[in-house]
Design a protein around this motif. Structure first.
Motif, PDB file in Angstrom:
ATOM      1  N   VAL A   8      39.773  52.144  44.453  1.00 40.84           N
ATOM      2  CA  VAL A   8      39.730  51.861  43.018  1.00 40.84           C
ATOM      3  C   VAL A   8      40.726  52.805  42.355  1.00 40.84           C
ATOM      4  O   VAL A   8      40.624  54.013  42.483  1.00 40.84           O
ATOM      5  N   TYR A  12      38.693  51.885  33.642  1.00 42.98           N
ATOM      6  CA  TYR A  12      38.660  51.463  32.246  1.00 42.98           C
ATOM      7  C   TYR A  12      37.416  51.986  31.525  1.00 42.98           C
ATOM      8  O   TYR A  12      37.167  51.609  30.387  1.00 42.98           O
ATOM      9  N   TYR A  17      39.769  48.654  25.783  1.00 44.45           N
ATOM     10  CA  TYR A  17      40.795  47.666  26.192  1.00 44.45           C
ATOM     11  C   TYR A  17      40.918  46.543  25.155  1.00 44.45           C
ATOM     12  O   TYR A  17      42.021  46.136  24.787  1.00 44.45           O
ATOM     13  N   GLY A  53      36.718  41.270  37.715  1.00 48.80           N
ATOM     14  CA  GLY A  53      37.536  42.170  36.899  1.00 48.80           C
ATOM     15  C   GLY A  53      37.652  41.558  35.507  1.00 48.80           C
ATOM     16  O   GLY A  53      38.700  41.607  34.863  1.00 48.80           O
ATOM     17  N   GLY A  54      36.547  40.981  35.077  1.00 45.29           N
ATOM     18  CA  GLY A  54      36.547  40.184  33.836  1.00 45.29           C
ATOM     19  C   GLY A  54      36.563  41.017  32.567  1.00 45.29           C
ATOM     20  O   GLY A  54      36.677  40.471  31.470  1.00 45.29           O
ATOM     21  N   GLY A  55      36.410  42.335  32.705  1.00 49.22           N
ATOM     22  CA  GLY A  55      36.466  43.210  31.532  1.00 49.22           C
ATOM     23  C   GLY A  55      35.384  42.862  30.530  1.00 49.22           C
ATOM     24  O   GLY A  55      34.222  42.625  30.885  1.00 49.22           O
ATOM     25  N   ARG A  58      37.198  38.633  27.744  1.00 49.36           N
ATOM     26  CA  ARG A  58      38.198  38.070  26.823  1.00 49.36           C
ATOM     27  C   ARG A  58      38.314  36.557  26.991  1.00 49.36           C
ATOM     28  O   ARG A  58      38.428  35.815  26.011  1.00 49.36           O
ATOM     29  N   ASP A  74      32.815  43.686  36.930  1.00 48.14           N
ATOM     30  CA  ASP A  74      33.839  44.698  36.660  1.00 48.14           C
ATOM     31  C   ASP A  74      33.268  46.046  37.079  1.00 48.14           C
ATOM     32  O   ASP A  74      32.054  46.172  37.246  1.00 48.14           O
ATOM     33  N   TYR A  75      34.086  47.052  37.268  1.00 50.73           N
ATOM     34  CA  TYR A  75      33.455  48.351  37.525  1.00 50.73           C
ATOM     35  C   TYR A  75      33.339  49.199  36.273  1.00 50.73           C
ATOM     36  O   TYR A  75      32.680  50.230  36.258  1.00 50.73           O
ATOM     37  N   SER A  76      33.959  48.759  35.173  1.00 54.73           N
ATOM     38  CA  SER A  76      33.882  49.527  33.938  1.00 54.73           C
ATOM     39  C   SER A  76      32.621  49.156  33.152  1.00 54.73           C
ATOM     40  O   SER A  76      32.479  48.019  32.679  1.00 54.73           O
ATOM     41  N   GLY A  96      30.594  46.981  39.846  1.00 55.92           N
ATOM     42  CA  GLY A  96      30.898  47.306  41.237  1.00 55.92           C
ATOM     43  C   GLY A  96      32.388  47.334  41.477  1.00 55.92           C
ATOM     44  O   GLY A  96      33.184  47.323  40.539  1.00 55.92           O
ATOM     45  N   ASP A  97      32.712  47.358  42.758  1.00 60.45           N
ATOM     46  CA  ASP A  97      34.095  47.479  43.193  1.00 60.45           C
ATOM     47  C   ASP A  97      34.532  46.167  43.852  1.00 60.45           C
ATOM     48  O   ASP A  97      33.807  45.631  44.694  1.00 60.45           O
ATOM     49  N   ILE A  98      35.663  45.680  43.486  1.00 59.01           N
ATOM     50  CA  ILE A  98      36.176  44.413  44.012  1.00 59.01           C
ATOM     51  C   ILE A  98      36.194  44.399  45.546  1.00 59.01           C
ATOM     52  O   ILE A  98      35.999  43.359  46.158  1.00 59.01           O
ATOM     53  N   ILE A 114      41.942  37.595  36.740  1.00 56.17           N
ATOM     54  CA  ILE A 114      43.129  37.558  35.876  1.00 56.17           C
ATOM     55  C   ILE A 114      43.500  38.972  35.427  1.00 56.17           C
ATOM     56  O   ILE A 114      42.634  39.724  34.963  1.00 56.17           O
ATOM     57  N   ARG A 115      44.781  39.298  35.549  1.00 53.32           N
ATOM     58  CA  ARG A 115      45.302  40.607  35.119  1.00 53.32           C
ATOM     59  C   ARG A 115      44.600  41.766  35.844  1.00 53.32           C
ATOM     60  O   ARG A 115      44.294  42.793  35.233  1.00 53.32           O
ATOM     61  N   VAL A 116      44.333  41.578  37.098  1.00 58.74           N
ATOM     62  CA  VAL A 116      43.688  42.622  37.899  1.00 58.74           C
ATOM     63  C   VAL A 116      44.575  43.063  39.063  1.00 58.74           C
ATOM     64  O   VAL A 116      44.569  44.227  39.442  1.00 58.74           O
TER      65      VAL A 116
HETATM   66  C1  LIG Z   1      43.737  44.497  32.595  1.00 57.97           C
HETATM   67  S1  LIG Z   1      41.989  44.368  32.674  1.00 57.97           S
HETATM   68  C2  LIG Z   1      41.759  42.600  32.740  1.00 57.97           C
HETATM   69  C3  LIG Z   1      40.451  42.140  32.185  1.00 57.97           C
HETATM   70  C4  LIG Z   1      40.305  40.615  32.081  1.00 57.97           C
HETATM   71  N1  LIG Z   1      40.423  39.981  33.367  1.00 57.97           N
HETATM   72  C5  LIG Z   1      41.313  40.063  31.121  1.00 57.97           C
HETATM   73  O1  LIG Z   1      42.253  39.375  31.564  1.00 57.97           O
HETATM   74  O2  LIG Z   1      41.186  40.306  29.919  1.00 57.97           O
HETATM   75  C6  LIG Z   1      41.671  44.840  34.350  1.00 57.97           C
HETATM   76  C7  LIG Z   1      40.177  44.942  34.676  1.00 57.97           C
HETATM   77  O3  LIG Z   1      40.025  45.101  36.084  1.00 57.97           O
HETATM   78  C8  LIG Z   1      38.987  46.032  36.328  1.00 57.97           C
HETATM   79  N2  LIG Z   1      39.200  46.582  37.674  1.00 57.97           N
HETATM   80  C9  LIG Z   1      40.327  47.176  38.155  1.00 57.97           C
HETATM   81  N3  LIG Z   1      40.152  47.535  39.446  1.00 57.97           N
HETATM   82  C10 LIG Z   1      38.879  47.153  39.786  1.00 57.97           C
HETATM   83  C11 LIG Z   1      38.100  47.253  40.984  1.00 57.97           C
HETATM   84  N4  LIG Z   1      38.598  47.804  42.091  1.00 57.97           N
HETATM   85  N5  LIG Z   1      36.839  46.757  40.964  1.00 57.97           N
HETATM   86  C12 LIG Z   1      36.328  46.190  39.845  1.00 57.97           C
HETATM   87  N6  LIG Z   1      37.020  46.065  38.691  1.00 57.97           N
HETATM   88  C13 LIG Z   1      38.277  46.536  38.657  1.00 57.97           C
HETATM   89  C14 LIG Z   1      39.134  47.040  35.186  1.00 57.97           C
HETATM   90  O4  LIG Z   1      37.939  47.745  34.942  1.00 57.97           O
HETATM   91  C15 LIG Z   1      39.526  46.149  34.011  1.00 57.97           C
HETATM   92  O5  LIG Z   1      38.407  45.727  33.263  1.00 57.97           O
END
Ligand SMILES: C[S@@+](CC[C@H](N)C(=O)[O-])C[C@H]1O[C@@H](n2cnc3c(N)ncnc32)[C@H](O)[C@@H]1O
Length: 252
Positions: A8, A12, A17, A53-55, A58, A74-76, A96-98, A114-116
């Motif tokens: 990881v 975030y 964000y 990683g849906g944050g 959004r 998401d992990y945040s 958790g962790d992806i 998306i965007r991960v």
């Molecule tokens: C740029 S944001 C994108 C959020 C959302 N998908 C969007 O498009 O608005 C990246 C997200 O990925 C999550 N993230 C990054 N690495 C991760 C991991 N290893 N496990 C879980 N979540 C992760 C971050 O916490 C963050 O919320």
């Protein structure tokens, strides 16, 4: 307790964000471009769906009406708390962790991420996890941060960047974020998708006009119209900084 594996790389937690990256910045065009692509790629009806990683969710309005059960993963905890505040019982949040998803094998009909990928050091491990939790016949929509874009080619050609966009190796732009910030060659990720077992159904080139100058000249609403056509036309050359893939786990 969230297991923060050494893989990881970007945290975030405590970062707003939603406000900083989206609301306070001029990113209406990028947001619209993402939504347009998701509408084209996500199945219309799903039972269980997860935004990986849906944050803060959004993009939730693009999938809430398509799935009976929706998870935002998401992990945040900061992001997930916001998601709960916005969507309430319409979503279940999971932290958790992806690299170790808290879903059973073959549990989900659909997912998106998306965007991960720009945070992922070990792409093959992450893609294998996505594959594991999908049902046979299930669909994954994955956005990949593309290293082989025209601006990056120009910067490399004039000596402003040492990263060779044609090299299949993963690019780690340490200067952009102290945590690391990865970009991928399309061929590199496409080989991983194939190796893991996914069938590639459709590709889109997304956020083709992501440029402050173009936004000034054309205005967001015109760029969004152009984007709609460009997503398909420019897909064969993987033009944009975001490449979207619709992947399917084959039926047994
Ligand atoms: C740029 S944001 C994108 C959020 C959302 N998908 C969007 O498009 O608005 C990246 C997200 O990925 C999550 N993230 C990054 N690495 C991760 C991991 N290893 N496990 C879980 N979540 C992760 C971050 O916490 C963050 O919320």
């Amino acid at each position: 307790m969230v297991d923060m594996s050494e893989k990881v790389i970007s945290d975030y937690n405590g970062y707003d964000y939603k406000k900083i990256f989206w609301e306070d910045a001029d990113r209406e065009y990028e947001d619209q471009a993402d939504r347009m692509a998701i509408r084209k790629l996500l199945p219309k009806r799903m039972e269980k769906f997860a935004d990986i990683g849906g944050g803060y969710g959004r993009l939730a309005n693009e999938y809430l009406k398509r799935a009976r059960k929706v998870y935002i993963f998401d992990y945040s905890k900061t992001e997930l708390k916001q998601a709960k505040e916005i969507y309430g019982d319409k979503v279940e949040t999971k932290a958790g962790d992806i690299y170790k998803l808290p879903f059973k094998d073959n549990e989900l009909d659909g997912l998106m991420m998306i965007r991960v990928t720009h945070h992922l050091k070990d792409m093959e491990k992450a893609i294998s996890e996505l594959y594991r939790v999908l049902k046979p016949g299930g669909v994954a929509v994955i956005e990949v941060a593309n290293k082989r874009t025209l601006p990056k080619m120009v910067r490399f050609a004039v000596g402003k960047s040492k990263v060779n966009p044609f090299d299949k190796k993963v690019a780690n732009y340490k200067e952009i974020s102290a945590d690391g910030f990865y970009n991928y060659h399309p061929k590199y990720v496409e080989d991983i998708f194939e190796k893991v077992g996914f069938e590639r159904e459709r590709v889109l080139s997304v956020s083709n006009f992501r440029s402050r100058m173009l936004k000034k000249i054309f205005k967001t609403n015109n760029l969004v119209k152009m984007e709609n056509t460009a997503q398909q036309i420019l897909a064969p050359i993987r033009f944009a900084p975001s490449i979207y893939y619709k992947l399917r786990k084959p039926e047994k």
